[in-house]
Motif scaffolding. Structure first.
Motif, mmCIF file in Angstrom:
data_model
loop_
_atom_site.group_PDB
_atom_site.id
_atom_site.type_symbol
_atom_site.label_atom_id
_atom_site.label_comp_id
_atom_site.label_asym_id
_atom_site.label_seq_id
_atom_site.Cartn_x
_atom_site.Cartn_y
_atom_site.Cartn_z
ATOM 1 N N ARG A 85 -53.784 48.989 51.129
ATOM 2 C CA ARG A 85 -54.016 50.061 50.166
ATOM 3 C C ARG A 85 -55.366 50.730 50.510
ATOM 4 N N PRO A 86 -55.378 51.595 51.523
ATOM 5 C CA PRO A 86 -56.636 52.212 51.951
ATOM 6 C C PRO A 86 -57.282 53.086 50.888
ATOM 7 N N GLU A 87 -56.522 53.475 49.884
ATOM 8 C CA GLU A 87 -57.059 54.335 48.833
ATOM 9 C C GLU A 87 -57.877 53.560 47.813
ATOM 10 N N GLU A 88 -57.928 52.232 47.941
ATOM 11 C CA GLU A 88 -58.600 51.409 46.942
ATOM 12 C C GLU A 88 -59.932 50.864 47.452
ATOM 13 N N PRO A 89 -60.920 50.702 46.567
ATOM 14 C CA PRO A 89 -62.247 50.225 46.982
ATOM 15 C C PRO A 89 -62.223 48.837 47.627
ATOM 16 N N GLY A 90 -61.235 48.031 47.323
ATOM 17 C CA GLY A 90 -61.184 46.678 47.862
ATOM 18 C C GLY A 90 -60.687 46.583 49.294
ATOM 19 N N PHE A 91 -60.374 47.719 49.922
ATOM 20 C CA PHE A 91 -59.799 47.673 51.261
ATOM 21 C C PHE A 91 -60.751 47.048 52.281
ATOM 22 N N ALA A 92 -62.034 47.389 52.236
ATOM 23 C CA ALA A 92 -62.981 46.880 53.227
ATOM 24 C C ALA A 92 -63.032 45.362 53.196
ATOM 25 N N ALA A 93 -63.054 44.782 52.009
ATOM 26 C CA ALA A 93 -63.072 43.324 51.890
ATOM 27 C C ALA A 93 -61.757 42.732 52.388
ATOM 28 N N TYR A 94 -60.643 43.387 52.071
ATOM 29 C CA TYR A 94 -59.332 42.943 52.547
ATOM 30 C C TYR A 94 -59.283 42.972 54.066
ATOM 31 N N LEU A 95 -59.818 44.032 54.660
ATOM 32 C CA LEU A 95 -59.850 44.144 56.110
ATOM 33 C C LEU A 95 -60.663 43.011 56.723
ATOM 34 N N ASP A 96 -61.786 42.700 56.138
ATOM 35 C CA ASP A 96 -62.619 41.606 56.641
ATOM 36 C C ASP A 96 -61.872 40.276 56.612
ATOM 37 N N ARG A 97 -61.096 40.062 55.555
ATOM 38 C CA ARG A 97 -60.342 38.815 55.461
ATOM 39 C C ARG A 97 -59.200 38.773 56.483
ATOM 40 N N THR A 98 -58.569 39.912 56.683
ATOM 41 C CA THR A 98 -57.337 39.950 57.454
ATOM 42 C C THR A 98 -57.569 40.046 58.955
ATOM 43 N N ARG A 99 -58.618 40.725 59.366
ATOM 44 C CA ARG A 99 -58.787 40.977 60.797
ATOM 45 C C ARG A 99 -59.043 39.690 61.588
ATOM 46 N N ALA A 100 -59.454 38.635 60.916
ATOM 47 C CA ALA A 100 -59.652 37.359 61.600
ATOM 48 C C ALA A 100 -58.334 36.656 61.918
ATOM 49 N N ASN A 101 -57.251 37.145 61.306
ATOM 50 C CA ASN A 101 -55.929 36.577 61.540
ATOM 51 C C ASN A 101 -55.331 37.219 62.791
ATOM 52 N N ARG A 102 -55.220 36.478 63.863
ATOM 53 C CA ARG A 102 -54.771 37.035 65.139
ATOM 54 C C ARG A 102 -53.315 37.488 65.096
ATOM 55 N N LEU A 103 -52.570 37.032 64.109
ATOM 56 C CA LEU A 103 -51.183 37.470 63.984
ATOM 57 C C LEU A 103 -51.103 38.934 63.569
ATOM 58 N N VAL A 104 -52.065 39.419 62.796
ATOM 59 C CA VAL A 104 -52.042 40.791 62.281
ATOM 60 C C VAL A 104 -52.481 41.756 63.383
ATOM 61 N N LYS A 105 -51.588 42.642 63.765
ATOM 62 C CA LYS A 105 -51.841 43.616 64.826
ATOM 63 C C LYS A 105 -52.155 45.007 64.292
ATOM 64 N N LEU A 123 -61.721 58.280 50.505
ATOM 65 C CA LEU A 123 -61.775 56.840 50.708
ATOM 66 C C LEU A 123 -60.649 56.377 51.630
ATOM 67 N N PHE A 124 -59.475 56.932 51.439
ATOM 68 C CA PHE A 124 -58.332 56.604 52.297
ATOM 69 C C PHE A 124 -58.697 56.874 53.754
ATOM 70 N N ARG A 125 -59.216 58.053 54.028
ATOM 71 C CA ARG A 125 -59.540 58.436 55.399
ATOM 72 C C ARG A 125 -60.676 57.588 55.968
ATOM 73 N N GLU A 126 -61.661 57.310 55.157
ATOM 74 C CA GLU A 126 -62.775 56.470 55.614
ATOM 75 C C GLU A 126 -62.273 55.084 56.000
ATOM 76 N N ASN A 127 -61.402 54.531 55.174
ATOM 77 C CA ASN A 127 -60.904 53.186 55.443
ATOM 78 C C ASN A 127 -59.997 53.132 56.661
ATOM 79 N N ILE A 128 -59.186 54.147 56.878
ATOM 80 C CA ILE A 128 -58.356 54.171 58.076
ATOM 81 C C ILE A 128 -59.242 54.227 59.313
#
Length: 277
Positions: A85-105, A123-128
Motif C-alpha cells: 500500500r504505497p499510498e500509506e505512511p506505513g509503507f517505508a517500515a513495511y519495505l524495511d521488514r520485507t526487503r530482507a526476505n530474499r523470496l520477495v522480488k 506519497l505513493f510516488r515517493e514510496n515507489i
C-alpha cells in the motif's frame, strides 16, 4: 522450459480475500498442489507467486504462506511479488521488514479497481521510488485508460523496473483495440517497463480463438519487442478462458513465428535476468 511469473494461490481457510465473493468461479481454493501437477507436465520449471489482493491486515501473512510452500523440497516457487500500500505512511517500515526476505522480488498494488488518481499521490510516488534502491520491481495492473498514469509513474522512478501486467488489460471481448493500442505503444517507449504476456484468454469472449488474440499479441510484440516481454499464466484466472494448458498451448502458437532465441527469452530468459533467478 517456462518460468511462470504470475501464479495466484488461494487458500480460503488461511487468508481473507474480500473480492472473491464478486467472482463466483474463482471463489474456491486454488492450491499449489493442484497447480504444480499440471504445470510440470507443461514444462513450467519455476514460478513467482503474484499477490492475490488479500485483506490489508493479512498481507504479510500471505508472504509467510508462500514462503512455507517455497521451502518444501522440490517446490517450483522461487519468488513472490508481494502486496503493498504505497499510498500509506506505513509503507517505508513495511519495505524495511520485507526487503530482507530474499523470496520477495517485487511488489504490486492492484490499481485497475482503484480510483484513477491513486498513483498520482505524492506519497505513493515517493514510496515507489524507494524500490529502486533495493532492486525490487513494481507490477502495474491497470486498465487501458490508466496506462498513461502508469507511464508517468515509470518516468518519475527511472531506477525502478516496472512490469505491465496482462498486456495492459485489453478489452478483447468488446473489440476495443484502438482504445488500448495507443496507450500501450506510448508506455512501451519507457525502457524501464517490461510487458507481461498474460491474461489475454480471460479478456476474450467465451468462444475466443487464436485468431482473436493474434492482433493483440502482434501489437505487444511490435511495441515492446521480445527483450522486454515475460510470460505469466495468471492461474487460476486463466481458467475463466480455458485453463493453464490452453494458455500454454496458445502461447506456443502465438510465438511460433519467432526465433528459438526470442521464444526462450520470453518464456524464461527475460524473467531470470529481471529477477536474478
Amino acid at each position: 522450459m517456462i518460468v511462470d511469473t504470475h501464479l495466484h494461490l488461494i487458500y480460503r481457510d488461511r487468508l481473507a480475500y474480500p473480492w472473491l465473493s464478486s467472482v463466483p468461479p474463482l471463489d474456491a481454493d486454488f492450491t499449489y498442489d493442484a497447480y504444480q501437477r499440471e504445470a510440470r507436465r507443461l514444462g513450467i520449471v519455476s514460478t513467482l507467486h503474484m499477490e492475490v489482493d488479500v485483506a490489508p491486515d493479512r498481507i504479510e501473512d500471505e508472504t509467510d504462506l508462500i514462503a512455507g510452500l517455497a521451502a518444501e523440497t522440490g517446490s517450483l516457487l522461487v519468488g513472490a511479488i508481494a502486496s503493498c500500500r504505497p499510498e500509506e505512511p506505513g509503507f517505508a517500515a513495511y519495505l524495511d521488514r520485507t526487503r530482507a526476505n530474499r523470496l520477495v522480488k517485487g511488489f504490486r498494488r492492484v490499481l485497475h479497481v482503484m480510483p484513477d488518481d491513486l498513483s498520482e499521490g505524492a506519497l505513493f510516488r515517493e514510496n515507489i521510488g524507494r524500490l529502486g534502491d533495493f532492486g525490487l520491481t513494481f507490477d502495474l495492473c491497470v486498465l487501458p485508460h490508466q496506462i498513461g498514469k502508469a507511464a508517468a509513474l515509470a518516468d518519475l522512478a527511472p531506477d525502478v523496473s516496472f512490469v505491465l501486467d496482462h498486456c495492459g488489460v485489453p478489452d478483447i471481448k468488446g473489440g476495443r483495440f484502438d482504445a488500448w493500442s495507443g496507450p500501450l505503444s506510448e508506455i512501451a517507449r519507457r525502457p524501464n517497463v517490461t510487458v507481461k504476456l498474460s491474461g489475454l484468454p480471460a479478456y476474450g469472449a467465451e468462444n475466443w480463438t487464436l485468431e482473436h488474440l493474434k492482433p493483440y499479441f502482434a501489437h505487444v510484440a511490435e511495441s515492446f519487442g521480445f527483450d522486454r516481454m515475460i510470460w505469466g499464466s495468471d492461474w487460476p484466472v486463466c481458467t475463466l478462458g480455458g485453463g493453464l494448458s490452453t494458455w500454454v498451448g496458445t502461447t506456443h502458437a502465438l510465438l511460433s513465428g519467432v526465433s528459438l532465441e526470442e521464444k526462450a527469452r520470453v518464456l524464461s530468459g527475460n524473467a531470470r535476468a529481471l529477477w536474478k533467478l
